[in-house]
Scaffold this active site. Structure first.
Site, short mmCIF file in Angstrom:
data_model
loop_
_atom_site.label_atom_id
_atom_site.label_comp_id
_atom_site.label_asym_id
_atom_site.label_seq_id
_atom_site.Cartn_x
_atom_site.Cartn_y
_atom_site.Cartn_z
N GLU A 43 34.21 41.43 32.03
CA GLU A 43 35.05 41.85 33.67
C GLU A 43 36.04 43.07 33.02
O GLU A 43 36.64 41.99 32.36
CB GLU A 43 35.06 40.41 34.44
N TYR A 60 39.89 44.92 47.56
CA TYR A 60 40.17 44.52 46.42
C TYR A 60 40.77 45.69 45.29
O TYR A 60 40.74 46.28 44.55
CB TYR A 60 38.66 43.92 45.43
N ASN A 81 35.34 30.99 40.03
CA ASN A 81 36.35 31.75 41.18
C ASN A 81 36.07 32.46 41.64
O ASN A 81 36.20 31.69 42.52
CB ASN A 81 37.14 32.04 39.40
N ALA A 82 36.79 33.69 41.62
CA ALA A 82 35.88 35.05 41.94
C ALA A 82 36.54 34.66 43.66
O ALA A 82 36.89 35.52 44.45
CB ALA A 82 35.50 34.97 42.86
N GLU A 83 38.20 34.49 43.82
CA GLU A 83 38.90 34.13 44.51
C GLU A 83 38.19 33.89 45.79
O GLU A 83 38.81 34.40 47.13
CB GLU A 83 40.17 35.83 45.04
N ASN A 116 32.41 30.57 33.44
CA ASN A 116 32.94 31.69 34.45
C ASN A 116 34.88 31.63 33.74
O ASN A 116 35.05 30.52 33.46
CB ASN A 116 33.02 31.87 35.55
N GLU A 117 35.42 32.19 32.69
CA GLU A 117 36.27 32.14 32.39
C GLU A 117 36.79 30.64 32.29
O GLU A 117 37.73 30.31 32.40
CB GLU A 117 37.26 32.72 33.01
N TYR A 133 42.21 42.46 32.68
CA TYR A 133 42.54 43.21 34.13
C TYR A 133 43.78 43.73 32.79
O TYR A 133 45.09 42.93 33.55
CB TYR A 133 42.60 41.89 34.97
C1 GAL Z 1 38.99 36.83 36.94
C2 GAL Z 1 38.23 36.01 37.56
C3 GAL Z 1 37.25 36.74 38.24
C4 GAL Z 1 38.56 37.41 39.25
C5 GAL Z 1 39.47 37.47 38.82
C6 GAL Z 1 40.52 38.45 39.48
O1 GAL Z 1 40.06 36.24 36.19
O2 GAL Z 1 36.46 35.74 36.26
O3 GAL Z 1 36.71 35.31 39.18
O4 GAL Z 1 39.20 35.53 39.86
O5 GAL Z 1 39.99 36.85 37.48
O6 GAL Z 1 39.90 38.73 40.68
#
Ligand code: GAL
Length: 958
Positions: free
Chosen positions: A281, A348, A131-133, A190-191, A247
């Site tokens: 995370e 970020y 993922n990680a944009e 990942n997720e 998040y």
């Molecule tokens: C999470 C993901 C990360 C990144 C982050 C948002 O969901 O595991 O790789 O995408 O969100 O920056």
């Protein structure tokens, strides 16, 4: 007189240099010790020793200068992190199926060595999906051509990811702690939450084991362990230590001042009883979906958020492993960005900025991490009844260590969003007795108070100041406590008889009764209290505000006050050796078992203070002057738009099948990926025979968000349109994505004559695959539909992209550096290109199409200084054009109103030659007549210190 003084000083310096070694004795080169990683309900342990994992995420692929990896990782360590979490980006290493590169800026073996040298454990996260944009979420774009759904156990995908894991696991395995390295955990996928396939999850782990991975496996479950998805805590595909991502602050940087936990309380869930609670995370910053700018993202996730959410989570969830995403974000250089969520900067809003500067968030990490690092009982706690608060505006939550009984009490507003200033008294039964403890919470704050703690040789009964850290130095304990500026503070310590209290600085009252020494003070500046006698070794208490606490560095055996950064400290033979950065001439104060001080290899004159510390003065950096950017030359291109252009070497876009679930509207497949052109700009030339009645060209193109395409017919510019985006692939799929209609001027196409349609389509990067759905991941890039009104004549298409396609020409800079602009193919971005025939000046006006501007400049920055430099575009962000920035041939990003709000572009040391000539090439792609913004070099900081940075090779392959 001056000369004599200088001679005297030189003589002293020489004597000092002879007497004092300037570096600590080297450790003997013994075989790397091997360690064991275990875990239980409470924490991870290494060789049976509990450890609280304090990790932050780092993306090496967003910092293309390997020497700077050390800079950033040392900054992580200095902030009190003991672990770094590393995604490995498959796309970054693999230009073509079966081809991998792990050299130069891709040398992850070196990265793992540097992480260990910096004193960090590593959480290895090789995906396969990350993922990680990042473009494709880490999937190489060639995977779009592989049959079978990605992130499933389909055979095509399975063969591809096993190959990747086979290569990356081979590099990771020898770096495991079990083999003398520092990798302690292995993250699986990942997720992985939607459209899941347990056999795939299981197979990744089988593959890892077969490749020699023997540390515990883990995963990062998405969305606060949402009930609708597997957490991979049990059943097929389960990992050993399931973790959860949170998040809580969301990504609404534009509303930084009002957002407060829109995505929940951010409490990491316990997923198993036999594993620790793991915040795999946890939000450390934010992407900027609304182009608010990274400083707003830093504000959204600033110290207030960190204090409230991190401390709440620590006590309410009992997590003992935290990975903050991100600690340093870096740069989406080249075509690294996933276009839907990010632009060039991946700063970020992190604690360490894209230009490697330390922010107020860094200070907060340092305060919290230092506490977590120094108080061992935190690694094993259970929830306990919290002390009652006398005022319902303030609430408490508590945990205690079942062995030491040390208590940790979270104090915060009951209304979690309250911004008021409230006070209360806690009715607190501590391990050492019953107390009334005054507390005050100003606004959105939270504190973790401690009671019943054996602080070195002392007994801390309770304090309403927060403990930052403590060390044993010079036969005494030294502890730093802090509280909000202007608030009352009290600390109670236990003695067998009345100790002697000396207030060395500030105003502190003391009283002694029944074995308790109570100190009362106001948090203001830095107070110093020396307590001796009372049956214990001496204690120096340093009582400060948040800001004063942030000046301390707990580095190895030393506590240091002052400097911009203490990278490391060691003590050997009564000498303290520091590596430190300074932005100005300033004092440094060292609390250590040492009588002498050496900083960055130079002896420092010191005196011993009343606090028992060594106090000296460090030099600042030399001033730096950057050159103005002059001597520009420019040249326009886009010959591909001309009907007579020779495209005989181009690939014929004649395929009729594709792996993309989206079938083209055109008779043949025009998707760039199907022809091996995966990144950057792609040219199309379509030939047809005119009828003379043509009125309009209608096109559909996919570019990803922020992308556009430009259209010419018979050499005449018809205009531009924005390309289709990820949302076009959502169900129901948009049948008319990225549509552009272009009027054909009368007479431009003649009956019976050949006509040439030229289209330049930008590919902004590939969608991620967060939902494990090929509709999204395999959404094409390039032309999807093409028709000419007034004609049914077939159009035969040719396509051209990056030189070599999947067969990389520029292996040093890798697959994401270039697309297929004429100038890129001709090497106009490369340092060795000779532009002397170009027009002098920097083309202050450009017409639609592509115009290049080049100049070079020389730098000779002072040695031993770190000067982060950006390329700054002046004025408001330009509209109607975009600029690709090449420094010494490296594509360092894209500027322009369609792209994002960014005006500063990082020129990382290493790519930027700090002692030599640099070439800057700007490719301006204009959709309209435009006046490109002026650019200049700007230094954002100047530190004496830093790490040695050598030039990254910048060849000019052709
Ligand atoms: C999470 C993901 C990360 C990144 C982050 C948002 O969901 O595991 O790789 O995408 O969100 O920056």
């Amino acid at each position: 007189m001056r000369a004599r003084l200088l001679t005297l000083f030189t003589a002293i310096a020489t004597v000092l240099a002879i007497v004092l070694p300037t570096s600590p004795p080297a450790a003997s080169a013994a075989a790397a010790p091997r360690h064991r990683v275990t875990y239980d309900h409470y924490s991870v342990s290494i060789d049976g020793q509990r450890v609280l994992l304090r990790s932050a995420e780092f993306h090496y692929y967003r910092l293309p200068s390997p020497d700077l990896w050390r800079d950033v990782l040392e900054k992580y360590k200095a902030a009190g992190f003991n672990t770094v979490s590393l995604y490995f980006d498959w796309a970054y290493h693999s230009p073509k199926a079966g081809v991998y590169d792990f050299t130069g800026v891709r040398d992850v073996n070196r990265l793992l060595t540097v992480a260990q040298q910096a004193g960090l454990y590593v959480i290895a996260r090789p995906g396969p999906y990350i993922n990680a944009e990042t473009t494709g979420g880490g999937f190489p774009a060639w995977l779009k051509n592989v049959p079978g759904r990605a992130r499933s156990s389909s055979p095509g995908y399975t063969a591809a990811y096993r190959d990747w894991l086979g290569h990356i696991n081979k590099i990771i395995a020898p770096h495991q702690i079990t083999r003398g390295g520092s990798v302690i955990l292995y993250n699986v996928e990942n997720e992985y939450a939607m459209n899941t396939d347990a056999a795939y999850m299981e197979d990744i782990q089988k593959k890892a084991r077969a490749d020699g991975i023997d540390v515990p496996t883990m995963t990062n479950d998405c969305c606060d362990a949402a009930s609708w998805t597997s957490t991979w805590a049990s059943g097929q595909g389960a990992v050993q230590i399931p973790g959860v991502d949170d998040y809580p602050q969301g990504f609404d940087c534009a509303n930084a001042d009002t957002s407060w936990g829109p995505w929940g309380a951010g409490l990491t869930e316990r997923l198993r009883d036999d594993t620790p609670v793991f915040a795999a995370e946890y939000q450390g910053g934010s992407i900027d979906p609304d182009n608010a700018g990274m400083d707003k993202c830093r504000e959204l996730t600033g110290p207030k958020f960190m204090k409230f959410f991190y401390k709440s989570n620590l006590i309410a969830s009992g997590a003992t492993a935290f990975n903050y995403y991100m600690g340093f974000g870096g740069t989406n250089w080249g075509w690294l960005a996933q276009p839907n969520d990010v632009y060039t900067s991946y700063d970020y809003g992190s604690a360490i900025t894209e230009n490697r500067l330390l922010s107020d968030k860094y200070d907060e990490f340092k305060r919290q991490n230092s506490f977590l690092a120094s108080v061992a009982p935190l690694t094993k706690t259970d929830p306990v009844t919290a002390p009652a608060s006398s005022d319902k505006a303030i609430e408490t939550v508590a945990r205690a260590n079942p062995d030491t009984h040390t208590q940790f009490v979270l104090v915060r507003h009951s209304d979690h969003a309250a911004t008021t200033d409230d006070s209360a008294t806690l009715d607190w039964t501590t391990p050492d007795g019953h107390y009334s403890v005054p507390v005050r919470v100003k606004g959105r704050d939270a504190k973790v108070l401690i009671a019943g703690y054996d602080l070195g040789g002392q007994r801390l009964v309770w304090s309403n100041s927060e403990l930052m850290t403590h060390v044993a130095a010079g036969g005494r304990d030294v502890a730093v406590l802090y509280g909000t500026d202007g608030t009352q503070g009290s600390t109670v310590l236990r003695y067998s008889s009345q100790p002697t209290v000396q207030v060395l600085a500030g105003s502190v009252k003391s009283s002694y009764s029944g074995g308790d020494l109570r100190l009362d003070y106001t948090h203001s500046g830095l107070a110093r209290v020396l307590i001796s006698g009372g049956g214990r070794r001496p204690l120096l208490l340093l009582l400060g505000t948040d800001a004063e606490a942030a000046k301390f560095w707990q580095a190895g055996p030393a506590l240091v006050r002052g400097t911009s950064l203490v990278r490391s400290a060691t003590v050997a033979g009564a000498t303290a050796y520091l590596r430190a950065d300074t932005a100005k001439v300033e004092d440094v104060e060292v609390f250590a078992d040492a009588g002498r001080l050496v900083v960055n290899g130079s002896p420092v004159r010191t005196r011993v203070t009343a606090s028992g510390s060594l106090l000296g003065t460090l030099p600042g950096p030399e001033a730096v002057h950057l050159p103005a950017l002059t001597g520009w030359r420019s040249k326009t291109e886009a010959p591909e738009a001309q009907p007579g252009f020779d495209d005989s070497g181009w690939v014929s876009a004649s395929k009729t099948t594709t792996e993309s679930p989206l079938k083209p509207k055109t008779p043949t497949v025009l998707y760039a990926d199907d022809y091996g052109y995966h990144y950057g700009d792609v040219w199309y030339r379509g030939r047809f025979t005119g009828t003379g009645g043509e009125t309009k060209v209608s096109l559909n193109a996919f570019t990803g968000k922020r992308g556009s395409y430009l259209v010419w017919l018979n050499g005449r510019y018809l205009g531009s349109a924005m390309g289709g985006v990820q949302a076009d692939s959502d169900s129901p799929v948009n049948p008319d994505p990225g549509r552009g209609d272009f009027t054909i001027p009368a007479g431009l196409v003649k009956a019976g004559q050949p006509a040439v349609l030229s289209v330049l389509v930008e590919n902004q990067g590939h969608n991620d695959d967060w939902i494990a759905d090929d509709n999204r991941f395999k959404q094409p890039r390039g032309l999807y539909g093409a028709s000419v009104e007034g004609s049914t004549a077939p159009i035969s298409w040719k396509i051209q992209g990056v030189a070599g396609g999947e067969n990389l020409v520029d292996r040093t800079r890798g697959p994401l550096n270039n697309g297929g602009l004429y100038g890129e193919r001709a090497g106009w971005h490369l340092p060795a290109y000779d532009n002397r025939s170009w027009t002098a000046g920097n083309a202050s006006q450009v017409a639609p199409g592509v115009t290049w501007q080049r100049t070079s400049f020389r730098l000779d920055l002072p040695k031993g200084q770190d000067v982060p430099i950006v390329l700054r575009f002046g004025g408001p962000v330009g509209k109607g054009y975009r600029v690709q920035i090449f420094l010494n041939g490296w594509n360092l990003g894209q500027y322009g109103g369609d792209i994002g709000p960014q005006t500063d572009f990082t020129l990382p040391a290493g790519l930027l030659r700090q002692h030599g000539r640099n070439t800057l090439a700007l490719a301006v792609v204009a959709r309209t007549d435009a006046t490109p913004a002026p650019v200049s070099l700007v230094a954002l900081d100047n530190e004496r210190g830093g790490v040695p940075v050598s030039d990254v090779p910048s060849p000019s392959p052709r």
